[in-house]
Design an enzyme around this catalytic site. Structure first.
Site, PDB file in Angstrom:
ATOM      1  N   HIS A 247     -16.036 -23.629 129.259  1.00  0.00           N
ATOM      2  CA  HIS A 247     -16.596 -23.328 127.942  1.00  0.00           C
ATOM      3  C   HIS A 247     -17.513 -24.444 127.431  1.00  0.00           C
ATOM      4  O   HIS A 247     -18.710 -24.247 127.181  1.00  0.00           O
ATOM      5  CB  HIS A 247     -15.470 -23.148 126.919  1.00  0.00           C
ATOM      6  CG  HIS A 247     -14.430 -22.148 127.297  1.00  0.00           C
ATOM      7  ND1 HIS A 247     -14.660 -20.805 127.261  1.00  0.00           N
ATOM      8  CD2 HIS A 247     -13.139 -22.299 127.692  1.00  0.00           C
ATOM      9  CE1 HIS A 247     -13.555 -20.161 127.613  1.00  0.00           C
ATOM     10  NE2 HIS A 247     -12.626 -21.045 127.880  1.00  0.00           N
TER      11      HIS A 247
HETATM   12  C1  BDR Z   1     -12.330 -23.661 123.514  1.00  0.00           C
HETATM   13  O1  BDR Z   1     -10.988 -23.897 123.094  1.00  0.00           O
HETATM   14  C2  BDR Z   1     -10.525 -25.100 123.629  1.00  0.00           C
HETATM   15  O2  BDR Z   1      -9.196 -24.977 124.049  1.00  0.00           O
HETATM   16  C3  BDR Z   1     -11.481 -25.489 124.732  1.00  0.00           C
HETATM   17  O3  BDR Z   1     -11.575 -26.886 124.863  1.00  0.00           O
HETATM   18  C4  BDR Z   1     -12.785 -24.901 124.259  1.00  0.00           C
HETATM   19  O4  BDR Z   1     -13.443 -25.770 123.386  1.00  0.00           O
HETATM   20  C5  BDR Z   1     -12.370 -22.377 124.316  1.00  0.00           C
HETATM   21  O5  BDR Z   1     -11.907 -21.316 123.550  1.00  0.00           O
END
Ligand code: BDR
Ligand code: CA
Length: 315
Positions: A247
């Protein structure tokens, strides 16, 4: 944003490392096109004391102690801190045994650092990549009302539209964790480029990608490989899929190579009132592209992003 290749893009990374934050930070630390002004941290995946220590561990692995790390908000604007330890490990960096890094946290708060670094530079010149809940930026905007108009693009990992949520049916973790902050930032008038799950689920670390990074020498690559192996295991165990989504690195990858993504003009609003759909991002594409301040990533070249990460970790 039109990129001027003759100058470095000034950037602040606001994050909650976090395994995918770690990969995003390592990508930025290894990229000479970026002038990394600061890393700011927030309570999110794990509490802020841990995200701040983790940011300093990652900075040390990258050999970038020249970049200050400022600690920010411990909890969301009005909600309790949630956490996502199951995806990041209790300490936030997967299996990595935490330690106290050599260089301490910088004096002053993340909010003041955001304000000072943006306000002292030319209008629109400092981008902020937000990889965690948007609490720090919302608080900074409250403290300095001129900040929103002064910011360069705010490049956000957060939200979900066609893909549905990853924490509830409607919401993605970063927006769900502090929906009130996200709503304030999106409504502030600043330019936003958002990488929600629709795009980040197209960027996945395959077994081949992870093995290629494991083969690279150097502390940064070793840290990346360790968090990627952890993420692969967690993805198999919790989600039942093979390749973990990357992500947060999408934000940095877009700043480096915008052609890896397809964006659409839109207006993004966040649900704050309903318990059922808390943190849902309502992405409205029926806008005038000439005046729209938000853009939403609808497509990503996943292998292209992973190749960029590997290429930079080699350097
Ligand atoms: C996002 O949520 C966090 O757990 C990850 O680091 C990322 O920023 C993904 O949904
Ligand atoms: Ca994150």
């Amino acid at each position: 944003m039109t990129q001027d290749l003759t100058r470095k893009q000034a950037l602040i990374i606001d994050c909650d490392p976090g395994v995918d934050d770690a990969v995003g930070l390592l990508l930025a630390f290894a990229s000479p096109e970026l002038e990394l002004l600061a890393v700011t941290t927030v309570g999110g995946n794990v509490p802020v004391e841990k995200t701040t220590r983790n940011a300093r561990i990652i900075r040390q692995a990258a050999g970038r102690e020249d970049v200050p790390v400022f600690a920010g908000a411990a909890r969301p604007l009005v909600r309790a801190l949630a956490g996502a330890g199951e995806f990041h490990g209790a300490e936030g960096l997967g299996d990595l045994e935490p330690f106290e890094p050599d260089v301490p946290t910088a004096e002053g708060s993340a909010m003041d650092a955001l304000i000072d670094l943006v306000m002292e530079r030319p209008e629109g010149s400092v981008a902020v990549a937000v990889m965690g809940p948007m609490t720090n930026l919302a608080l900074a905007m409250r403290r300095e009302p001129a900040l929103a108009a002064r910011l360069g693009p705010v490049v956000v990992m957060g939200g979900a539209r066609s893909e549905g949520g990853n924490i509830t049916a409607s919401a993605e973790f970063n927006i769900w964790a502090d929906p009130d902050a996200a709503a304030e930032v999106f409504a502030s008038g600043c330019e936003v480029v958002a990488f929600g799950l629709d795009a980040t689920h197209q960027v996945r670390a395959s077994e081949t990608d992870i093995a290629a990074i494991e083969a690279i020498d150097g502390e940064g690559a070793r840290l990346a490989a360790s968090v990627l192996r952890f993420s692969q295991r967690v993805e198999r165990e919790i989600v039942g899929s093979e390749a973990p989504p990357m992500h947060d690195p999408c934000t940095v990858a877009w700043l480096l190579k915008p052609d890896l993504f397809v964006l659409k003009s839109c207006e993004i609003r966040v649900e704050t009132a309903s318990d059922l759909t808390r943190g849902h991002t309502a992405v409205e594409f029926r806008v005038d592209p000439a005046t729209a301040r938000h853009r939403w990533a609808v497509q990503a070249d996943g292998p292209g992003v992973m190749a960029l990460i590997a290429e930079r970790l080699k350097s």
